[in-house]
Design a protein around this motif. Structure first.
Motif, PDB file in Angstrom:
ATOM      1  N   TYR A  30       0.852  -1.190   0.000  1.00  0.00           N
ATOM      2  CA  TYR A  30       0.000   0.000   0.000  1.00  0.00           C
ATOM      3  C   TYR A  30       0.878   1.228   0.000  1.00  0.00           C
ATOM      4  O   TYR A  30       1.931   1.243   0.623  1.00  0.00           O
ATOM      5  CB  TYR A  30      -0.895   0.030   1.241  1.00  0.00           C
ATOM      6  CG  TYR A  30      -2.059  -0.925   1.183  1.00  0.00           C
ATOM      7  CD1 TYR A  30      -3.093  -0.724   0.275  1.00  0.00           C
ATOM      8  CD2 TYR A  30      -2.124  -2.020   2.033  1.00  0.00           C
ATOM      9  CE1 TYR A  30      -4.164  -1.600   0.219  1.00  0.00           C
ATOM     10  CE2 TYR A  30      -3.194  -2.895   1.991  1.00  0.00           C
ATOM     11  CZ  TYR A  30      -4.210  -2.680   1.079  1.00  0.00           C
ATOM     12  OH  TYR A  30      -5.260  -3.536   1.026  1.00  0.00           O
ATOM     13  N   ILE A  37       3.825   0.687   2.384  1.00  0.00           N
ATOM     14  CA  ILE A  37       3.565  -0.287   3.436  1.00  0.00           C
ATOM     15  C   ILE A  37       3.462  -1.654   2.775  1.00  0.00           C
ATOM     16  O   ILE A  37       2.548  -1.911   1.988  1.00  0.00           O
ATOM     17  CB  ILE A  37       2.270   0.031   4.186  1.00  0.00           C
ATOM     18  CG1 ILE A  37       2.328   1.457   4.734  1.00  0.00           C
ATOM     19  CG2 ILE A  37       2.039  -0.967   5.311  1.00  0.00           C
ATOM     20  CD1 ILE A  37       0.997   1.998   5.179  1.00  0.00           C
ATOM     21  N   VAL A  39       2.448  -5.158   2.974  1.00  0.00           N
ATOM     22  CA  VAL A  39       1.554  -5.914   3.850  1.00  0.00           C
ATOM     23  C   VAL A  39       1.745  -7.423   3.671  1.00  0.00           C
ATOM     24  O   VAL A  39       1.945  -8.150   4.635  1.00  0.00           O
ATOM     25  CB  VAL A  39       0.087  -5.522   3.608  1.00  0.00           C
ATOM     26  CG1 VAL A  39      -0.817  -6.258   4.579  1.00  0.00           C
ATOM     27  CG2 VAL A  39      -0.084  -4.015   3.775  1.00  0.00           C
ATOM     28  N   PRO A  58      -1.852 -11.255  14.409  1.00  0.00           N
ATOM     29  CA  PRO A  58      -1.979  -9.966  15.077  1.00  0.00           C
ATOM     30  C   PRO A  58      -2.619  -8.916  14.171  1.00  0.00           C
ATOM     31  O   PRO A  58      -2.634  -9.073  12.950  1.00  0.00           O
ATOM     32  CB  PRO A  58      -0.531  -9.583  15.408  1.00  0.00           C
ATOM     33  CG  PRO A  58       0.325 -10.441  14.563  1.00  0.00           C
ATOM     34  CD  PRO A  58      -0.453 -11.669  14.230  1.00  0.00           C
ATOM     35  N   GLY A  60      -3.135  -5.935  11.902  1.00  0.00           N
ATOM     36  CA  GLY A  60      -2.240  -5.314  10.933  1.00  0.00           C
ATOM     37  C   GLY A  60      -1.367  -6.307  10.202  1.00  0.00           C
ATOM     38  O   GLY A  60      -0.517  -5.928   9.394  1.00  0.00           O
ATOM     39  N   SER A  61      -1.575  -7.612  10.430  1.00  0.00           N
ATOM     40  CA  SER A  61      -0.717  -8.602   9.789  1.00  0.00           C
ATOM     41  C   SER A  61      -1.138  -8.874   8.342  1.00  0.00           C
ATOM     42  O   SER A  61      -0.429  -9.568   7.620  1.00  0.00           O
ATOM     43  CB  SER A  61      -0.740  -9.895  10.598  1.00  0.00           C
ATOM     44  OG  SER A  61      -2.069 -10.351  10.754  1.00  0.00           O
ATOM     45  N   LYS A  63      -4.486  -9.909   7.316  1.00  0.00           N
ATOM     46  CA  LYS A  63      -5.551 -10.914   7.156  1.00  0.00           C
ATOM     47  C   LYS A  63      -6.657 -10.398   6.230  1.00  0.00           C
ATOM     48  O   LYS A  63      -7.081 -11.084   5.295  1.00  0.00           O
ATOM     49  CB  LYS A  63      -6.147 -11.266   8.529  1.00  0.00           C
ATOM     50  CG  LYS A  63      -5.110 -11.732   9.547  1.00  0.00           C
ATOM     51  CD  LYS A  63      -5.737 -12.112  10.853  1.00  0.00           C
ATOM     52  CE  LYS A  63      -6.368 -10.955  11.606  1.00  0.00           C
ATOM     53  NZ  LYS A  63      -5.393  -9.940  12.073  1.00  0.00           N
ATOM     54  N   THR A  65      -6.451  -7.978   4.181  1.00  0.00           N
ATOM     55  CA  THR A  65      -5.877  -7.770   2.847  1.00  0.00           C
ATOM     56  C   THR A  65      -5.894  -9.066   2.034  1.00  0.00           C
ATOM     57  O   THR A  65      -6.304  -9.074   0.868  1.00  0.00           O
ATOM     58  CB  THR A  65      -4.435  -7.246   2.988  1.00  0.00           C
ATOM     59  OG1 THR A  65      -4.455  -6.043   3.767  1.00  0.00           O
ATOM     60  CG2 THR A  65      -3.817  -6.965   1.636  1.00  0.00           C
ATOM     61  N   GLU A 186     -13.807 -11.633  10.274  1.00  0.00           N
ATOM     62  CA  GLU A 186     -14.211 -11.481  11.673  1.00  0.00           C
ATOM     63  C   GLU A 186     -15.729 -11.438  11.828  1.00  0.00           C
ATOM     64  O   GLU A 186     -16.276 -10.463  12.355  1.00  0.00           O
ATOM     65  CB  GLU A 186     -13.583 -10.217  12.265  1.00  0.00           C
ATOM     66  CG  GLU A 186     -12.064 -10.264  12.211  1.00  0.00           C
ATOM     67  CD  GLU A 186     -11.429  -9.138  13.022  1.00  0.00           C
ATOM     68  OE1 GLU A 186     -11.904  -8.922  14.151  1.00  0.00           O
ATOM     69  OE2 GLU A 186     -10.486  -8.510  12.528  1.00  0.00           O
ATOM     70  N   HIS A 219     -10.043 -13.487  15.378  1.00  0.00           N
ATOM     71  CA  HIS A 219      -9.088 -13.290  16.463  1.00  0.00           C
ATOM     72  C   HIS A 219      -9.346 -14.306  17.572  1.00  0.00           C
ATOM     73  O   HIS A 219      -8.586 -14.406  18.517  1.00  0.00           O
ATOM     74  CB  HIS A 219      -9.246 -11.877  17.054  1.00  0.00           C
ATOM     75  CG  HIS A 219      -8.556 -10.825  16.252  1.00  0.00           C
ATOM     76  ND1 HIS A 219      -7.189 -10.726  16.198  1.00  0.00           N
ATOM     77  CD2 HIS A 219      -9.033  -9.838  15.460  1.00  0.00           C
ATOM     78  CE1 HIS A 219      -6.865  -9.732  15.414  1.00  0.00           C
ATOM     79  NE2 HIS A 219      -7.963  -9.171  14.943  1.00  0.00           N
TER      80      HIS A 219
ATOM     81  N   VAL B 376     -12.105  -1.558  -0.746  1.00  0.00           N
ATOM     82  CA  VAL B 376     -11.420  -1.895   0.498  1.00  0.00           C
ATOM     83  C   VAL B 376     -11.388  -0.707   1.449  1.00  0.00           C
ATOM     84  O   VAL B 376     -11.455  -0.869   2.655  1.00  0.00           O
ATOM     85  CB  VAL B 376      -9.995  -2.432   0.225  1.00  0.00           C
ATOM     86  CG1 VAL B 376     -10.070  -3.797  -0.437  1.00  0.00           C
ATOM     87  CG2 VAL B 376      -9.190  -1.469  -0.622  1.00  0.00           C
ATOM     88  N   ASP B 377     -11.343   0.513   0.867  1.00  0.00           N
ATOM     89  CA  ASP B 377     -11.397   1.698   1.723  1.00  0.00           C
ATOM     90  C   ASP B 377     -12.794   1.877   2.292  1.00  0.00           C
ATOM     91  O   ASP B 377     -12.970   2.221   3.460  1.00  0.00           O
ATOM     92  CB  ASP B 377     -11.000   2.949   0.932  1.00  0.00           C
ATOM     93  CG  ASP B 377      -9.526   2.920   0.563  1.00  0.00           C
ATOM     94  OD1 ASP B 377      -8.794   2.102   1.156  1.00  0.00           O
ATOM     95  OD2 ASP B 377      -9.120   3.699  -0.319  1.00  0.00           O
TER      96      ASP B 377
HETATM   97  N1  LIG Z   1      -6.225   0.772   1.716  1.00  0.00           N
HETATM   98  C1  LIG Z   1      -5.136   0.839   2.478  1.00  0.00           C
HETATM   99  N2  LIG Z   1      -4.284   1.855   2.344  1.00  0.00           N
HETATM  100  C2  LIG Z   1      -3.183   1.925   3.108  1.00  0.00           C
HETATM  101  N3  LIG Z   1      -2.838   1.013   4.020  1.00  0.00           N
HETATM  102  C3  LIG Z   1      -3.660  -0.022   4.208  1.00  0.00           C
HETATM  103  C4  LIG Z   1      -4.847  -0.174   3.432  1.00  0.00           C
HETATM  104  N4  LIG Z   1      -5.443  -1.304   3.806  1.00  0.00           N
HETATM  105  C5  LIG Z   1      -4.673  -1.823   4.773  1.00  0.00           C
HETATM  106  N5  LIG Z   1      -3.612  -1.077   5.003  1.00  0.00           N
HETATM  107  C6  LIG Z   1      -2.545  -1.377   5.972  1.00  0.00           C
HETATM  108  O1  LIG Z   1      -2.138  -2.686   5.732  1.00  0.00           O
HETATM  109  C7  LIG Z   1      -1.872  -3.336   6.951  1.00  0.00           C
HETATM  110  C8  LIG Z   1      -2.658  -4.624   7.042  1.00  0.00           C
HETATM  111  O2  LIG Z   1      -4.033  -4.339   7.123  1.00  0.00           O
HETATM  112  P1  LIG Z   1      -5.140  -5.464   7.272  1.00  0.00           P
HETATM  113  O3  LIG Z   1      -6.435  -4.773   7.394  1.00  0.00           O
HETATM  114  O4  LIG Z   1      -5.005  -6.438   6.188  1.00  0.00           O
HETATM  115  O5  LIG Z   1      -4.756  -6.119   8.640  1.00  0.00           O
HETATM  116  P2  LIG Z   1      -5.575  -7.164   9.510  1.00  0.00           P
HETATM  117  O6  LIG Z   1      -4.669  -8.302   9.717  1.00  0.00           O
HETATM  118  O7  LIG Z   1      -6.876  -7.438   8.884  1.00  0.00           O
HETATM  119  O8  LIG Z   1      -5.752  -6.345  10.836  1.00  0.00           O
HETATM  120  P3  LIG Z   1      -6.992  -6.391  11.866  1.00  0.00           P
HETATM  121  O9  LIG Z   1      -6.835  -7.615  12.653  1.00  0.00           O
HETATM  122  O10 LIG Z   1      -6.772  -5.154  12.682  1.00  0.00           O
HETATM  123  O11 LIG Z   1      -8.210  -6.339  11.064  1.00  0.00           O
HETATM  124  C9  LIG Z   1      -2.199  -2.355   8.041  1.00  0.00           C
HETATM  125  O12 LIG Z   1      -1.007  -1.775   8.498  1.00  0.00           O
HETATM  126  C10 LIG Z   1      -3.062  -1.332   7.362  1.00  0.00           C
HETATM  127  O13 LIG Z   1      -2.869  -0.075   7.960  1.00  0.00           O
END
Ligand SMILES: Nc1ncnc2c1ncn2[C@@H]1O[C@H](COP(=O)(O)OP(=O)(O)OP(=O)(O)O)[C@@H](O)[C@H]1O
Ligand SMILES: [Mg+2]
Lengths: 242, 383
Positions: A30, A37, A39, A58, A60-61, A63, A65, A186, A219, B376-377
């Motif tokens: 991203y 970032i 991911v 955890p 931000g890992s 999932k 995405t 979730e 989670h 996704v946003d």
């Molecule tokens: N559209 C986006 N633009 C910028 N960064 C993003 C975007 N989507 C996700 N991220 C970043 O990518 C990383 C992973 O996000 P993701 O939502 O996949 O995590 P997650 O494992 O689902 O977390 P959670 O358990 O909190 O839902 C995070 O650091 C998030 O800030």
């Protein structure tokens, strides 16, 4: 009854069948302004038809995405995702939308439903994209609501339903088109233990009785126990597997 | 459940907001319809008038000042002039004050000569010319008041200290409906009444309506008339009929221009109001739009649903407002300008198109913003 006791885990699945979800070397980066970032980093995953897979890890890992990539909501920065033989990156937005309508049932954590539509109307939404006529649609909606045990709530609006009931309506909507995969991010994240157990029981039934392929992010270790496979995501990689 | 139901439900999501938007469009389109009907009436037949070889002569300074009665003969002597009739605008009180119509004291022998589009029955015209207290009315006016030839028409004193007790002798028709809304009587009846009342002879008239032999003689005749009276106590200004009507209208300023401006402002205003309210609506929907996309709704389909919602409110509001203005326009509001006036079909269609256009223009932008956001946003957004 604890959710744990009420929800026995499904029998373990074998990897012999041809994979229905195939993730090969997928990365996702991203851009937030000048900051990149990263991911997901070169992720591989192969799931057979009929599997119930849980993804943990955890915050931000990555999932969500990963789930979004498999569900055709987003495109990978590198690598390829294919579902039921279809390489998603090859589809243009319009075709991808049509593909989602036909192949993916989505359930997210919160606010799945359109508040101004009744439960039945919410479930019917994806059927508007099919060639079914009004009567056939009503038939499908009735069946889906029966499966989730909410036939008596068909005419209720989301605000008249409990959180657990809302999620079950969302599940009914996810399965009403008989999709190839069900993707749940979730689905029990915001529910009390009892409602969460109901939802998980339902998902397990869908998997076992109806043979639905389910990918679920959670989670909750109890929730993961219902799944046949559990993947752990950490720092953009699939770290462990059960 | 259908797309239509989704659109309807969305539109009524916040009933108060829907009602306010509906009311805004409704009221604005009501005013818009009336304003444009008004413009139509003021400018109606202008092109036709341009082709009429007719000149109006008035006092150089203003329509408010009269010109001498004795000018009539001198004007008639000018080469190219076919007829010259005084036109004295009075405003006697008719028994039914809700009915307004313009009244002119004139010369029955000349007035219908060269009056484009007007047809009279020769027998009736002769009666009008014979009877000093006779009068002639356009068919539209006669129909509205239920007059028939031989009826007595009593016009009480108002601007003039004279009561006119007239007999309808002639009903004329015209190809132009506003010409059919006049009442014409013999100016001598007015002058005699004035003399009897005050002991003074009233020897001026408001304007002259001059018929010219051919259209290309009009400029020369205008020059001749105004040149003739330039050094008199009562200098004149002569204009072709179309220009005269325009200057008559512009006695109150550039009314059609102002009206058109008001109409345009109304539309811009509405687009902004609706656009603002829709922008708020759509911002609240970003997550729902994302959910619809997960279900496989294409961006185009969602955009259509959202714009249709805006169209539904603006079109319904617009049609209600338009219906009201059609009704009001046809119920006598504009009788003062044109008896029996009603909204033209072109104006109705223009207003309806404006209502639809408002919904489209105001809806597309906000809807596009909501649809454009990546799924996704949108899903990350918790409203
Ligand atoms: N559209 C986006 N633009 C910028 N960064 C993003 C975007 N989507 C996700 N991220 C970043 O990518 C990383 C992973 O996000 P993701 O939502 O996949 O995590 P997650 O494992 O689902 O977390 P959670 O358990 O909190 O839902 C995070 O650091 C998030 O800030
Ligand atoms: Mg997440």
């Amino acid at each position: 009854m604890t959710p744990n006791a009420s929800v026995p885990s499904s029998p373990s699945q074998t990897g012999d069948a041809p994979p229905i979800v195939e993730v090969r070397g997928v990365s996702k980066v991203y851009h937030r302004g000048p900051v990149e970032i990263s991911v997901l980093r070169g992720l591989d995953l192969s799931l057979p038809r009929g599997v119930f897979a849980a993804f943990m890890g955890p915050s931000g890992s990555g999932k969500t995405t990963l789930l979004n990539l498999v569900g055709g909501l987003d495109v990978p920065s590198a690598g390829a995702v294919s579902v039921a033989g279809e390489i998603l990156a090859a589809l243009r937005p319009r075709a991808l939308a049509a593909w989602r309508a036909a192949h993916v049932g989505f359930i997210v954590q919160l606010y799945n439903l359109i508040p101004v539509l009744t439960a039945a109307d919410n479930v019917e939404l994806p059927l508007l994209l099919t060639h079914l006529n009004r009567k056939q649609r009503a038939e499908h909606v009735r069946t889906a609501l029966e499966v989730v045990g909410l036939s008596d709530r068909a005419g209720h609006y989301p605000r008249q339903l409990s959180g657990g009931q809302e999620q079950r309506v969302a599940i009914a909507r996810a399965i009403v088109t008989d999709p190839t995969i069900v993707v749940a991010d979730e689905p029990t994240g915001d529910l009390d233990a009892e409602s969460a157990a109901e939802v998980l029981t339902l998902l397990r039934r869908l998997n076992q009785e109806f043979g639905k392929t389910i990918l679920m992010v959670t989670h909750d270790p109890h929730a993961a126990e219902v799944a046949g496979r559990v993947y752990r995501l950490d720092k953009g990689r699939l770290a462990s597997e059960r | 459940m259908s797309h239509l139901k989704l659109i309807r439900r969305n539109a009524l999501r916040k009933p108060l907001r829907a009602i306010l938007t509906f009311a805004a469009v409704c009221i604005a389109m009501f005013v818009f319809g009336l304003v444009f009907t008004f413009i139509d009436l003021l400018t109606a037949g202008a092109e036709e008038l341009e082709k009429a070889p007719v000149i109006w002569v008035r006092h150089k300074i203003s329509l408010m000042f009269p010109v001498p009665e004795k000018y009539e003969e001198q004007i008639q002597a000018i080469p190219g002039v076919a007829t010259c009739a005084p036109m004295m605008w009075t405003e006697g009180a008719y028994k039914d004050p809700s009915i307004y119509f313009p009244q002119f004291g004139t010369d029955p022998n000349d007035v219908f000569d060269g009056f484009a589009g007007v047809t009279t029955d020769p027998g009736q015209l002769a009666e009008f010319q014979r009877d000093l207290t006779g009068c002639a009315a356009g068919k539209a006016l006669a129909d509205r008041c239920g007059w028939r030839v031989g009826d007595r028409i009593y016009l009480g004193r108002r601007l003039w200290p004279v009561d006119l007790d007239l007999t309808l002798r002639c009903i004329y028709t015209s190809t132009k409906t506003d010409d059919e809304g006049m009442l014409l009587y013999n100016i001598k009846a007015l002058q005699e009444g004035f003399l009897k009342k005050t002991g003074h002879r009233y020897d001026t008239v408001g304007t002259y309506r001059v018929g010219v032999e051919t259209l290309d003689q009009v400029p020369a005749v205008i020059e001749a008339i105004d040149g003739k009276f330039a050094d008199h106590d009562f200098p004149t200004k002569s204009e072709p009929e179309a220009a005269f009507i325009r200057s008559f209208i512009s006695m109150w300023g550039d009314v059609p221009g102002i009206a058109r401006f008001v109409g345009t402002v109304i539309i811009i205003f509405l687009v902004l109001i609706c656009g603002n309210s829709l922008a708020m609506v759509m911002r609240e929907r970003v997550r729902e739009v994302a959910v619809l996309k997960t279900l496989g709704f294409s961006s185009a389909r969602i955009l259509t649903v959202l714009v249709a919602e805006a169209l539904l409110v603006s079109t319904l509001g617009g049609l209600c407002g338009l219906g009201a203005s059609v009704w009001v326009a046809g119920s006598g509001l504009f009788d003062m300008f044109m008896p029996g006036a009603s909204m033209r079909m072109e104006t109705i269609l223009l207003s309806a198109a404006a209502a639809v256009g408002i919904g489209l223009v105001a809806g597309v932008g906000p809807a596009w913003l909501a649809v454009r956001a990546p799924i996704v946003d949108g899903l990350r957004r918790v409203s």
